[in-house]
Design a protein around this motif. Sequence first.
Motif, PDB file in Angstrom:
ATOM      1  N   GLY A 141      61.323  68.872  23.907  1.00 60.16           N
ATOM      2  CA  GLY A 141      61.442  69.747  22.519  1.00 60.16           C
ATOM      3  C   GLY A 141      61.243  71.355  23.184  1.00 60.16           C
ATOM      4  N   ARG A 142      60.019  71.136  23.783  1.00 53.36           N
ATOM      5  CA  ARG A 142      59.590  72.515  24.451  1.00 53.36           C
ATOM      6  C   ARG A 142      60.448  73.509  25.217  1.00 53.36           C
ATOM      7  N   ARG A 147      66.286  72.791  17.801  1.00 52.09           N
ATOM      8  CA  ARG A 147      65.415  71.863  18.933  1.00 52.09           C
ATOM      9  C   ARG A 147      64.504  71.063  18.475  1.00 52.09           C
ATOM     10  N   TRP A 148      63.304  70.019  18.525  1.00 52.78           N
ATOM     11  CA  TRP A 148      63.103  69.364  17.517  1.00 52.78           C
ATOM     12  C   TRP A 148      61.811  69.725  17.469  1.00 52.78           C
ATOM     13  N   THR A 149      61.167  70.979  18.174  1.00 52.63           N
ATOM     14  CA  THR A 149      59.609  71.225  17.663  1.00 52.63           C
ATOM     15  C   THR A 149      60.144  72.547  16.794  1.00 52.63           C
ATOM     16  N   ASP A 150      60.977  72.677  16.428  1.00 56.10           N
ATOM     17  CA  ASP A 150      61.542  73.756  15.267  1.00 56.10           C
ATOM     18  C   ASP A 150      60.960  73.413  14.093  1.00 56.10           C
ATOM     19  N   THR A 205      69.149  72.973  25.821  1.00 58.08           N
ATOM     20  CA  THR A 205      70.250  72.588  24.353  1.00 58.08           C
ATOM     21  C   THR A 205      71.652  73.415  24.568  1.00 58.08           C
ATOM     22  N   GLU A 211      68.325  65.514  23.743  1.00 56.71           N
ATOM     23  CA  GLU A 211      67.727  64.935  23.008  1.00 56.71           C
ATOM     24  C   GLU A 211      68.023  63.458  22.945  1.00 56.71           C
ATOM     25  N   CYS A 255      66.918  64.360  16.471  1.00 57.74           N
ATOM     26  CA  CYS A 255      67.439  64.840  17.586  1.00 57.74           C
ATOM     27  C   CYS A 255      68.563  65.989  16.923  1.00 57.74           C
ATOM     28  N   ASN A 300      70.072  68.284  19.154  1.00 65.57           N
ATOM     29  CA  ASN A 300      70.611  68.282  20.751  1.00 65.57           C
ATOM     30  C   ASN A 300      71.471  67.481  22.188  1.00 65.57           C
TER      31      ASN A 300
END
Length: 664
Positions: free
Chosen positions: A49-50, A59-62, A54, A100, A95, A97
Amino acid sequence: RALRYMRVLQQYADTFFSDMALLFLSCFRWFILTMWLTHLMGCIWFAIGRYGNTDTGLRWTDMFRDKDASVFAEYVTSFQWAMSMVTLGSMDVVCVNVSERLFNIFCFVLGLAGSSILVSALSAALVGLQFAAAEKVQRLRTLRKYLHENRVSPGMVQAVQQQVANRIRNTKRLAEGDVQLLDKLSITLRCELRFEIMGPQLTTHPLFRLLCSLNQLWCQRSLIDALNTVFLQPHDDLFLAGKGSTAAYYLDRGHMIYVQDPSTSPVDTAGVTRVDTGTWLAEADLWMDWVHMGQAKASDKDCALLAVSGESFTEACLMQPEFSSLIRGYSRVFHRRVRHPVNGEWPNDLEVVGTNWVEMVFAMDTNLRQTVSYEALDTFKRKLGIMVFGVSNTVHGLEEEIDADKCVVIVDTDGDVRRVVNLMLFRITRPGTSTVLAELGRYQDGSIEHGCKLPGQKRKNSESESEAKRRIMEGKLEFLEGSLNFRSTRYEVRRGESASYGVSTMYRKAVVHCDLVASINAPVATIKSPFMPVGAVPTGPAVGQQSTLRSWPTPMPPWMSDLPVYFVSSGGSGGTYYAWLDVGQLDYLQNSNGKDLLHLLELLGPPALYRISHIESQPAVQPPEEARLHMALNYPPTQTFAQSQRSPQQAHKIFRAESQRVLL
């Protein structure tokens, strides 16, 4: 390395833990493994995620972009997501992308397989415990039904059920018959395995140690069939009084209690004896038809024993004629000890008096004693690294003593080589006094051997006490023959290191106590002050060799200067020094370093130069001490040390040289 540690821990757990404890340990192990995999998956999920690629720009960390979230909050979120994958649960993190989604699919498959394995393993363990518990309950129900049908009293029912419950809870050690896979081994390998397991316990008995040393292959292939292991739980009976014996036993672990009661055993009073680890029980079963003389039972802890079947042992011995004479000789002596008890003590399952290894070896024939001694001597040479016969002076001296039947060399229960010597000593006292006649040393061929001890000699192994006494009285103590009143004989055992050979030695002494009823017809000499300089005392070799001067830190005890010393000639140019000593003087000379005694004997000199002070049978008047010294130095009678040109040291050297000339 981690897998190796896990295997070692698993072996340790299988050996010492119960089934329930192993179940909890297995659950804990699976839990730790699951947590570790979850942590690893969470870290990978956070890294994707970081830092992962992508294709959507998302990203899931957004979800943490507009929030002031800490690193710990992001780790906890990743760990929760990984836990949901392992347990096939749901999570509000989605997820966004391709990278992920691919990792999400991989974690779903891994979680499905892992959860299935975990559930099946725990289910199998629980089902096994349930079956074992059901079997235990069924056996207890059968026991209660049996007691009820036979109308057993409530008190007995409670005692039986309590003992059964306690023994069910205890973990029993595995015996050889409990391991079915051992049947897959070859006969040779299985015999070697059994000998490695049971051999250390078997060889604690000196006879079996000797047999294994003579032919270890026979012990591995034939004798091992006579061995078995016996495990006792607390308060279990090993055998009962009055029952026929089937085996001899060695207590390898735990403690036992041996009980003898007048109603069941040939004793006058009841007795209870504690049996410690390392004890042999009912050894007589190996040599005869034996009936147990008491009851042996385990104490409050488990016991492990090695059982040696007497019948199987006899069959194994018949297959090896090489040992027939040795085993037959040992058995014959053991029979005599049982049929004719030493000191009238009735034999029992713990002890037959007079059957310790030393007593048994001395009671054998000469050739068997030499067989035992030479085998022990081979063990001694292997320990020293001596493989060539006669290389060591120590070994050569021991061989001569063995051939002359003057000693026995054995290997004791601890595996140490020990020399055993029989001594016949005479404690001769003068009536009305507390003095004892002591041997101070010997003079032979110009040299002096010093050592304070009671008169006597080594007793040959084949000699009886009366034969040894007669031989010594007709030989070494011939000058006392007809002058002694024999009172009693006492026996002593002393252990120490031999001064001659430097090996551990057991001295078995027969001390004859007697009184002197006549005077000793022998020359007697004493030391006067001019012969004992305080600052310098001559030492070293006696007449016939060069003399030296040595400064002694302290002078002799005063009583030694006036001590009358006898010299008894043994023929030729040798003889023995004797003196009457009280108990304190005897202890001093026996326990001191010997310098004072050597000094005394050197100043006395050889018998040809004795300053005779008196002879008991014919008293004589002696010239003054100074005059005798002048005569020895060939000085004119009017010349003294003060008038001469020589120092006292030079005068003493001349005196020793003249002494040598006179003796020659």
